[in-house]
Design a protein around this motif. Structure first.
Motif, short mmCIF file in Angstrom:
data_model
loop_
_atom_site.label_atom_id
_atom_site.label_comp_id
_atom_site.label_asym_id
_atom_site.label_seq_id
_atom_site.Cartn_x
_atom_site.Cartn_y
_atom_site.Cartn_z
N MET A 1 -8.89 41.09 26.69
CA MET A 1 -8.14 40.01 27.35
C MET A 1 -9.04 38.79 27.64
SD MET A 1 -5.22 41.20 27.17
CE MET A 1 -4.40 39.76 27.85
N THR A 2 -10.33 39.05 27.89
CA THR A 2 -11.26 37.93 28.10
C THR A 2 -11.40 37.14 26.81
OG1 THR A 2 -12.46 39.20 29.76
CG2 THR A 2 -13.63 37.34 28.78
N LEU A 3 -11.54 37.85 25.70
CA LEU A 3 -11.64 37.17 24.40
C LEU A 3 -10.36 36.37 24.13
CD1 LEU A 3 -13.34 36.78 21.80
CD2 LEU A 3 -12.17 38.80 20.86
N ALA A 4 -9.21 36.94 24.49
CA ALA A 4 -7.94 36.25 24.27
C ALA A 4 -7.87 34.94 25.07
CB ALA A 4 -6.77 37.17 24.64
N ILE A 5 -8.43 34.95 26.29
CA ILE A 5 -8.44 33.71 27.10
C ILE A 5 -9.24 32.62 26.37
CG2 ILE A 5 -9.28 32.66 29.26
CD1 ILE A 5 -8.74 35.44 30.59
N ILE A 6 -10.41 33.01 25.85
CA ILE A 6 -11.27 32.02 25.18
C ILE A 6 -10.62 31.53 23.87
CG2 ILE A 6 -13.56 31.57 24.22
CD1 ILE A 6 -13.55 32.12 27.30
N LYS A 7 -10.04 32.46 23.12
CA LYS A 7 -9.37 32.05 21.87
C LYS A 7 -8.15 31.18 22.18
CE LYS A 7 -12.13 34.27 19.02
NZ LYS A 7 -12.93 33.69 17.94
N ALA A 8 -7.46 31.46 23.28
CA ALA A 8 -6.32 30.63 23.69
C ALA A 8 -6.83 29.23 24.04
CB ALA A 8 -5.61 31.25 24.88
N ALA A 9 -8.01 29.16 24.66
CA ALA A 9 -8.59 27.86 25.00
C ALA A 9 -8.89 27.06 23.73
CB ALA A 9 -9.87 28.05 25.82
N TYR A 10 -9.44 27.72 22.72
CA TYR A 10 -9.72 27.03 21.46
C TYR A 10 -8.43 26.52 20.83
CZ TYR A 10 -14.52 28.85 21.60
OH TYR A 10 -15.81 29.13 21.95
N GLN A 11 -7.41 27.36 20.84
CA GLN A 11 -6.13 26.94 20.24
C GLN A 11 -5.53 25.77 21.03
OE1 GLN A 11 -3.52 30.26 19.33
NE2 GLN A 11 -1.76 28.91 19.15
N SER A 12 -5.62 25.85 22.34
CA SER A 12 -5.09 24.77 23.18
C SER A 12 -5.81 23.45 22.90
CB SER A 12 -5.24 25.14 24.66
OG SER A 12 -5.05 24.02 25.47
N ALA A 13 -7.14 23.54 22.76
CA ALA A 13 -7.92 22.31 22.53
C ALA A 13 -7.54 21.67 21.20
CB ALA A 13 -9.41 22.64 22.56
N VAL A 14 -7.29 22.48 20.19
CA VAL A 14 -6.93 21.94 18.87
C VAL A 14 -5.51 21.41 18.86
CG1 VAL A 14 -6.49 22.61 16.45
CG2 VAL A 14 -8.56 23.39 17.60
N GLU A 15 -4.58 22.17 19.47
CA GLU A 15 -3.16 21.82 19.37
C GLU A 15 -2.69 20.91 20.51
OE1 GLU A 15 -1.01 25.50 18.97
OE2 GLU A 15 -2.09 26.03 17.12
N GLY A 16 -3.52 20.73 21.54
CA GLY A 16 -3.16 19.84 22.64
C GLY A 16 -1.98 20.34 23.44
N ARG A 17 -1.87 21.66 23.61
CA ARG A 17 -0.75 22.22 24.39
C ARG A 17 -1.23 23.50 25.09
NH1 ARG A 17 1.53 26.84 22.27
NH2 ARG A 17 0.75 27.39 20.21
N PRO A 18 -0.50 23.91 26.15
CA PRO A 18 -0.87 25.16 26.82
C PRO A 18 -0.63 26.36 25.90
CG PRO A 18 0.76 23.92 28.10
CD PRO A 18 0.67 23.26 26.78
N VAL A 19 -1.50 27.38 26.01
CA VAL A 19 -1.35 28.59 25.20
C VAL A 19 -1.39 29.81 26.12
CG1 VAL A 19 -2.38 30.00 23.36
CG2 VAL A 19 -2.41 27.50 23.18
N ASP A 20 -0.50 30.78 25.88
CA ASP A 20 -0.49 32.03 26.64
C ASP A 20 -1.37 33.04 25.90
OD1 ASP A 20 0.03 34.49 27.80
OD2 ASP A 20 2.18 34.10 28.07
N PRO A 21 -2.50 33.46 26.51
CA PRO A 21 -3.40 34.37 25.80
C PRO A 21 -2.75 35.71 25.44
CG PRO A 21 -4.13 34.05 28.08
CD PRO A 21 -3.00 33.11 27.84
N ARG A 22 -1.73 36.11 26.20
CA ARG A 22 -1.08 37.40 25.92
C ARG A 22 -0.36 37.37 24.57
NH1 ARG A 22 2.43 37.55 31.19
NH2 ARG A 22 2.82 35.51 30.27
N ASP A 23 0.01 36.15 24.12
CA ASP A 23 0.67 36.03 22.81
C ASP A 23 -0.30 36.28 21.66
OD1 ASP A 23 2.98 35.39 24.09
OD2 ASP A 23 2.77 33.21 23.81
N LEU A 24 -1.61 36.22 21.94
CA LEU A 24 -2.60 36.36 20.86
C LEU A 24 -3.03 37.81 20.67
CD1 LEU A 24 -4.96 33.33 21.68
CD2 LEU A 24 -2.82 33.35 20.42
N VAL A 25 -2.69 38.66 21.65
CA VAL A 25 -3.23 40.04 21.62
C VAL A 25 -2.33 40.98 20.82
CG1 VAL A 25 -3.77 42.02 23.09
CG2 VAL A 25 -4.47 39.73 23.77
#
Ligand SMILES: NC(=O)c1ccc[n+]([C@@H]2O[C@H](COP(=O)([O-])OP(=O)(O)OC[C@H]3O[C@@H](n4cnc5c(N)ncnc54)[C@H](O)[C@@H]3O)[C@@H](O)[C@H]2O)c1
Length: 356
Positions: free
Chosen positions: A332-356
Motif C-alpha cells: 500500500m505504501t508503494l501504491a501511494i507513491i505510484k499514485a503520486a507519480y500518476q497524479s503528477a503526470v496526469e494533473g489529477r487526484p489518484v486513488d492508490p487503492r485503484d492501482l493495487v
C-alpha cells in the motif's frame, strides 16, 4: 530453531549500506544469529563477513536462501532485486525481511504478498520509522488522546542524494526521492492513523534536466504529495534530494486538542563546536566543522535495532507481524507513491487503492 545455538538464523543478502544497518542491529539482538551473508562482490563480502563474524559467504543469493540454518532472509540489495530474492526465499520456505520499497512495481509487490500468504510465511516490510523510539513515543502520546483527533500530518525525509549507483536509474530503483525517501512518511501516516489513503495529489520534478539539482538522476530529486485518508485526515509527505547539511527527517502531527513535533535526525542532545572536524556527524552530513549536532546512535534512533529485534521475535514466537510492517503495508505504501507519480503526470487526484 535450526541454528546450533537455538537462535533465529539470519541470512543477509546485500553487504553494503543497508546490509550494515541490518547486521549491526542483528548483532545487538540476543535471539538472532547471523549465519550467512551474500553479495555478488567478493571483496566486499569478505570484509563484511569478517567484520560481523559471519561464517558462511555466498556469491549467489539462490544458494543462501537454501541454507538450512537460515530462518530469515534479510533483503538489503538494490530495489529491482527485492522481488526475485524474496520469491526465491519464499520458494525455499524462508521468512523475509525486505528493505523499502517492497518492489519497483505494484505487480511484483502484489505477487510477493500473495506468495508469502499462500505459503504461510512472514513477509516483513522494513519500515524503520515505525520503530524509531521518538516516533513510537509520539504515537503513544497521540493514542493516549493528548492531541485529540488527528487533523493533519506533515512529514518528510530529505538529504543531498543517494550514494548508491543503482538509485540513479529508474530501471533499477523504480522512482526518485519520493519513492526512496517519501516512502517513510507515506508508511508512517498509514501506521499512526490506521487509515487507508484514498486520494493523492502530487507534484514532482521530472528527472534528468527537469530536476532541481541532480541532472544525471533519472528519477525526481524533489517530490511532494497531499494525501487524503479515508476519515478525511490530510497529510503532506515530501522526499527531496536537494537538502544540504545532513539527513533531515521531521514529522508534525496537528490534532483538535494539540500538536506533536518530532525532529528525528537533528534532535541530538549533543552540540559540538570543532574547528578541525571529526569522523562522523550524522547520515549524509558532509561537514563536521563549526557547530554540529552529532547523532548518538542512528541504528537505534532511526529504528533499525528495535525493528529487526521485533521481526526476530515474530519468527521465534510465531507472532503476527505488526500493523505497518506487513507485506501488505509495503504494497500500500508503494501504491501511494505510484499514485503520486500518476497524479503528477496526469494533473489529477489518484486513488492508490485503484492501482493495487
Ligand atoms: N530503511 C532505510 O532507511 C534504508 C537505508 C538505505 C537503504 N535502504 C534500502 O536498502 C536497499 C539497498 O540499498 P543500499 O543503500 O544498501 O545499496 P548499496 O548499493 O549500498 O548496496 C547494495 C548491496 O547489494 C549487493 N548486490 C547488488 N546486486 C547483487 C546481486 N545480484 N546479488 C547479491 N548482492 C548484490 C551489492 O554488492 C551491495 O552489497 C535498497 O532497497 C534501499 O532502498 C533502506
Amino acid at each position: 530453531m535450526p541454528t546450533k545455538s537455538g537462535k533465529v538464523g539470519i541470512g543477509i543478502v546485500g553487504a553494503k549500506f543497508a546490509g550494515e544497518l541490518h547486521a549491526t542491529s542483528y548483532a545487538r539482538c540476543a535471539d538472532a544469529e547471523m549465519v550467512a551473508a551474500c553479495s555478488n562482490r567478493p571483496e566486499e563480502l569478505e570484509e563484511f563477513t569478517a567484520r560481523f563474524g559471519i561464517k558462511k559467504s555466498y556469491l549467489d543469493y539462490r544458494e543462501l536462501v537454501k541454507d538450512p540454518e537460515v530462518d530469515i532472509v534479510s533483503i538489503c540489495v538494490p530495489n529491482f532485486l527485492h522481488y526475485e530474492v524474496a520469491m526465491a526465499a519464499c520458494e525455499a520456505g524462508k521468512h523475509v525481511v525486505c528493505e523499502k520499497p517492497l518492489a519497483t512495481t505494484i505487480e511484483h509487490a502484489r505477487e510477493m504478498v500473495e506468495a508469502f500468504e499462500k505459503k504461510g510465511l512472514k513477509l516483513m516490510y522494513a519500515e524503520d520509522w515505525n520503530f524509531a523510539p521518538a516516533l513510537v513515543r509520539a504515537k503513544q502520546i497521540v493514542d493516549e488522546g493528548a492531541i485529540g483527533e488527528i487533523l493533519y500530518i506533515r512529514a518528510k525525509e530529505s538529504h543531498n542524494g543517494s550514494h548508491s549507483p543503482f538509485a540513479q536509474k529508474l530501471e533499477y530503483c523504480g522512482g526518485g526521492a519520493l519513492l526512496h525517501l517519501g516512502c517513510h512518511p507515506a508508511a508512517f501516516v498509514r501506521y499512526i492513523t490506521g487509515q487507508e489513503v484514498v486520494e493523492v495529489v502530487a507534484s514532482v520534478t521530472g528527472g534528468l534536466d527537469e530536476n532541481l539539482v541532480h541532472k544525471g538522476l533519472e528519477g525526481e530529486d524533489f517530490g511532494v504529495a497531499l494525501l487524503t485518508l479515508a476519515n478525511g485526515t490530510r497529510a503532506v509527505i515530501e522526499g527531496n534530494y536537494v537538502t544540504q547539511g545532513g539527513m533531515d527527517d521531521c514529522v508534525e502531527i496537528y490534532g483538535t486538542k494539540g500538536v506533536v513535533k518530532v525532529d528525528l535526525t537533528f534532535g541530538s542532545p549533543i552540540s559540538v563546536y570543532s574547528s578541525v572536524g571529526y569522523s562522523y556527524v550524522l547520515e549524509k552530513a558532509d561537514m563536521s566543522t563549526g557547530w554540529t549536532k552529532p547523532a548518538v546512535d542512528e541504528f537505534y534512533s532511526l529504528g533499525y535495532q528495535t525493528e529487526l529485534a521485533e521481526f526476530v521475535r515474530c519468527v521465534k514466537e510465531d507472532l503476527p507481524v505488526p500493523q505497518g510492517a506487513r507485506g501488505i503495508d509495503g504494497l500500500m505504501t508503494l501504491a501511494i507513491i505510484k499514485a503520486a507519480y500518476q497524479s503528477a503526470v496526469e494533473g489529477r487526484p489518484v486513488d492508490p487503492r485503484d492501482l493495487v
